[in-house]
Structure formats: structure tokens, C-alpha cells
Design an enzyme around this catalytic site. Structure first.
Site, PDB file in Angstrom:
ATOM      1  N   ARG A 102       0.848  -1.189   0.000  1.00  0.00           N
ATOM      2  CA  ARG A 102       0.000   0.000   0.000  1.00  0.00           C
ATOM      3  C   ARG A 102       0.876   1.228   0.000  1.00  0.00           C
ATOM      4  O   ARG A 102       1.746   1.373   0.857  1.00  0.00           O
ATOM      5  CB  ARG A 102      -0.812  -0.045   1.299  1.00  0.00           C
ATOM      6  CG  ARG A 102      -2.217   0.357   1.165  1.00  0.00           C
ATOM      7  CD  ARG A 102      -2.964   0.071   2.420  1.00  0.00           C
ATOM      8  NE  ARG A 102      -2.348   0.544   3.653  1.00  0.00           N
ATOM      9  CZ  ARG A 102      -3.035   0.907   4.708  1.00  0.00           C
ATOM     10  NH1 ARG A 102      -4.342   0.879   4.676  1.00  0.00           N
ATOM     11  NH2 ARG A 102      -2.438   1.290   5.804  1.00  0.00           N
ATOM     12  N   THR A 106      -1.038   7.600  -0.671  1.00  0.00           N
ATOM     13  CA  THR A 106      -2.355   7.508  -1.325  1.00  0.00           C
ATOM     14  C   THR A 106      -3.214   6.386  -0.752  1.00  0.00           C
ATOM     15  O   THR A 106      -4.426   6.345  -0.975  1.00  0.00           O
ATOM     16  CB  THR A 106      -2.188   7.222  -2.826  1.00  0.00           C
ATOM     17  OG1 THR A 106      -1.552   5.933  -2.962  1.00  0.00           O
ATOM     18  CG2 THR A 106      -1.323   8.273  -3.509  1.00  0.00           C
ATOM     19  N   ASP A 198       1.371  -2.760  11.949  1.00  0.00           N
ATOM     20  CA  ASP A 198       1.707  -3.225  10.587  1.00  0.00           C
ATOM     21  C   ASP A 198       2.012  -4.724  10.639  1.00  0.00           C
ATOM     22  O   ASP A 198       3.030  -5.146  11.205  1.00  0.00           O
ATOM     23  CB  ASP A 198       2.921  -2.434  10.072  1.00  0.00           C
ATOM     24  CG  ASP A 198       3.209  -2.782   8.618  1.00  0.00           C
ATOM     25  OD1 ASP A 198       3.389  -3.982   8.314  1.00  0.00           O
ATOM     26  OD2 ASP A 198       3.261  -1.859   7.786  1.00  0.00           O
ATOM     27  N   ASP A 201       5.449  -5.960   9.107  1.00  0.00           N
ATOM     28  CA  ASP A 201       6.595  -5.588   9.942  1.00  0.00           C
ATOM     29  C   ASP A 201       6.652  -6.477  11.189  1.00  0.00           C
ATOM     30  O   ASP A 201       7.727  -6.882  11.628  1.00  0.00           O
ATOM     31  CB  ASP A 201       6.480  -4.121  10.386  1.00  0.00           C
ATOM     32  CG  ASP A 201       6.797  -3.163   9.245  1.00  0.00           C
ATOM     33  OD1 ASP A 201       7.119  -3.638   8.134  1.00  0.00           O
ATOM     34  OD2 ASP A 201       6.691  -1.940   9.463  1.00  0.00           O
TER      35      ASP A 201
HETATM   36  C1  PRP Z   1      -0.939  -4.642   4.383  1.00  0.00           C
HETATM   37  C2  PRP Z   1      -1.824  -5.854   4.492  1.00  0.00           C
HETATM   38  C3  PRP Z   1      -2.697  -5.739   3.273  1.00  0.00           C
HETATM   39  C4  PRP Z   1      -2.865  -4.253   3.135  1.00  0.00           C
HETATM   40  C5  PRP Z   1      -4.214  -3.877   3.678  1.00  0.00           C
HETATM   41  O1  PRP Z   1       0.083  -4.839   3.483  1.00  0.00           O
HETATM   42  O2  PRP Z   1      -1.090  -7.044   4.576  1.00  0.00           O
HETATM   43  O3  PRP Z   1      -2.123  -6.311   2.112  1.00  0.00           O
HETATM   44  O4  PRP Z   1      -1.848  -3.641   3.934  1.00  0.00           O
HETATM   45  O5  PRP Z   1      -4.483  -2.550   3.448  1.00  0.00           O
HETATM   46  P1  PRP Z   1      -5.691  -2.064   2.519  1.00  0.00           P
HETATM   47  O6  PRP Z   1      -6.863  -2.930   2.870  1.00  0.00           O
HETATM   48  O7  PRP Z   1      -5.875  -0.631   2.921  1.00  0.00           O
HETATM   49  O8  PRP Z   1      -5.267  -2.207   1.098  1.00  0.00           O
HETATM   50  P2  PRP Z   1       1.251  -3.746   3.307  1.00  0.00           P
HETATM   51  O9  PRP Z   1       0.879  -2.740   2.290  1.00  0.00           O
HETATM   52  O10 PRP Z   1       1.624  -3.225   4.655  1.00  0.00           O
HETATM   53  O11 PRP Z   1       2.425  -4.613   2.677  1.00  0.00           O
HETATM   54  P3  PRP Z   1       3.292  -5.766   3.374  1.00  0.00           P
HETATM   55  O12 PRP Z   1       2.417  -6.971   3.524  1.00  0.00           O
HETATM   56  O13 PRP Z   1       4.387  -5.973   2.383  1.00  0.00           O
HETATM   57  O14 PRP Z   1       3.795  -5.263   4.711  1.00  0.00           O
HETATM   58  N1  URA Z   2      -1.987  -2.903   7.011  1.00  0.00           N
HETATM   59  C1  URA Z   2      -1.535  -3.356   8.207  1.00  0.00           C
HETATM   60  O1  URA Z   2      -0.579  -4.148   8.264  1.00  0.00           O
HETATM   61  N2  URA Z   2      -2.145  -2.913   9.312  1.00  0.00           N
HETATM   62  C2  URA Z   2      -3.187  -2.060   9.291  1.00  0.00           C
HETATM   63  O2  URA Z   2      -3.710  -1.715  10.363  1.00  0.00           O
HETATM   64  C3  URA Z   2      -3.641  -1.604   8.044  1.00  0.00           C
HETATM   65  C4  URA Z   2      -3.032  -2.056   6.907  1.00  0.00           C
END
Ligand code: PRP
Ligand code: URA
Length: 206
Positions: A102, A106, A198, A201
């Protein structure tokens, strides 16, 4: 759109541990897998079966085996944290990878990797991602998977915000969603409240 939210006491117990900010990476990843195990059982309850003949050491009998192919789609990175328990329970499942993150500004998903099995038509697809926040990532992943004409799509999330569930309902009325828990709301940065921070992370200690 059907939405199932787990009421299993183990899910809530493990959630109480992984929500804690001082839970360390190893225990976090372990309990995230434990929750995924329970959700895997719940999300596979209605898989289609076929009758087959087997030979036990004593005689022949008919038995029920899984019918259509099953494809698991973890959304990288955090979805990989749910993959092992699903593969343990369904070792014949193929795995398609979709990499997206994400954009912090944005909140729109950015796709960086896709690897899909040749044959997805007619299969049951289980999309795995711990967090359903705005729903943008899941909605885009579902749109992408639909091109391959699976018979059914199930989205499995550990924590969801109402905003994300509503987004999926508007974009993809025809899928089924399995949740560990439905949280209260998103904050201004698109994080789920109370949530767990997160997920990627915390799984990988980054
Ligand atoms: C997180 C999560 C989803 C997304 C959810 O991924 O694992 O894929 O955010 O957010 P949304 O519903 O608003 O789209 P992230 O973008 O943190 O990537 P990562 O898994 O690589 O940490
Ligand atoms: N992605 C995450 O990992 N945590 C949140 O709370 C939202 C998006």
C-alpha cells in the site's frame, strides 16, 4: 456477500497476544499461524467432495476426497504468514503469489509481483491476507484473480475494518469473506483500530 466472523475462543486468545505491542516477532508469527489454522478449518468447511474407492488393509470402501482443485493466494508480504497452516491442511493446493504493498501516501495498492498457476478455471481460490483495512489491496487482488475464471473465491483475513468489508461488498458481492475479528474503524493513516499495527513488519521483525 457472505461474511463469517470466527467465534472460536482460541482465535480470540491468540488475538489477545498478537495485539500486544510488546509481543515479539517469533510469538507473533506463531500465533498468527495458529489463528490461520482455525480460519483454514472454518473456510474449508463447504469444499466440494467426490466419492472415490479406496482399499484399506481389510477391504474396499468408498471414501470422500476433495473434488475441485484448490488454489491458495497469499498477498505478499503479510499473507505469507498465513500460508503454512493452509498448506499443512491442504497439501495438494497450488500456490499463486500476488505481491502488492500500500502506498503510504495515497493508500492505493501497488502491484510488484504476480505468479499464477496455469490452470485456475473452475478451482476454489482462497486469498490470504491478515489485514483488510481500506480493502483496496484485497479488491484489486480479487479483480486480478477473477480474470482466470475460478469457480469460487474466498477471502480470509485475521483482522478487518468495517470500511474494508464494505469496499469488498461493493466491488465483489459474489465472494465469501472469513474473518478472525471485525475491528472498530480505520485511523487517518488507514490503520485498523485497535488492530495490531503493521502486520508485515510484525511478522518479519522489520
Ligand atoms: C498490508 C496488508 C494488506 C494491506 C491492507 O500490506 O497485509 O495487504 O496492507 O491494506 P488495505 O486494505 O488498505 O489495502 P502492506 O501494504 O503493509 O504490505 P506488506 O504486507 O508488504 O507489509
Ligand atoms: N496494514 C496493516 O498491516 N495494518 C493495518 O492496520 C492496516 C493495513
Amino acid at each position: 456477500m457472505e461474511v463469517f466472523t470466527s467465534t472460536h475462543p482460541l482465535v480470540h486468545h491468540y488475538l489477545s497476544v498478537i495485539r500486544q505491542q510488546d509481543t515479539e516477532t517469533e510469538l507473533f508469527a506463531h500465533h498468527l499461524e495458529n489463528i490461520a489454522t482455525v480460519l483454514a478449518v472454518e473456510a474449508t468447511r463447504d469444499l466440494r467432495q467426490q466419492q472415490i474407492e479406496v482399499t484399506t488393509p481389510l477391504e474396499n470402501c468408498s471414501a470422500l476426497a476433495l473434488d475441485k482443485p484448490i488454489i491458495l493466494v497469499p498477498i505478499l508480504r503479510a499473507g505469507l504468514g498465513m500460508l503454512a497452516p493452509f498448506r499443512r491442511l491442504i497439501p495438494t493446493a497450488q500456490v499463486a503469489h500476488v505481491g502488492m504493498y500500500r502506498d503510504e501516501e495515497t493508500l492505493e495498492p501497488v502491484v510488484y509481483y504476480q505468479r499464477i498457476p496455469a490452470e485456475m478455471e473452475g478451482s476454489t481460490v482462497l486469498i490470504l491476507d491478515p489485514m483488510l483495512a481500506t480493502g483496496g489491496s484485497a479488491s484489486q487482488a480479487i479483480t486480478f484473480i477473477k480474470q482466470y475464471r475460478p469457480a469460487r473465491i474466498k477471502l480470509v483475513n485475521i483482522i478487518a475494518a468495517p470500511e474494508g468489508v464494505e469496499r469488498i461488498r461493493q466491488d465483489h458481492e459474489d465472494i465469501t469473506v472469513f474473518l478472525g475479528v471485525l475491528d472498530r474503524q480505520l485511523n487517518q493513516r488507514g490503520y485498523i483500530l485497535p488492530g495490531l499495527g503493521d502486520a508485515g513488519d510484525r511478522i518479519y521483525g522489520t
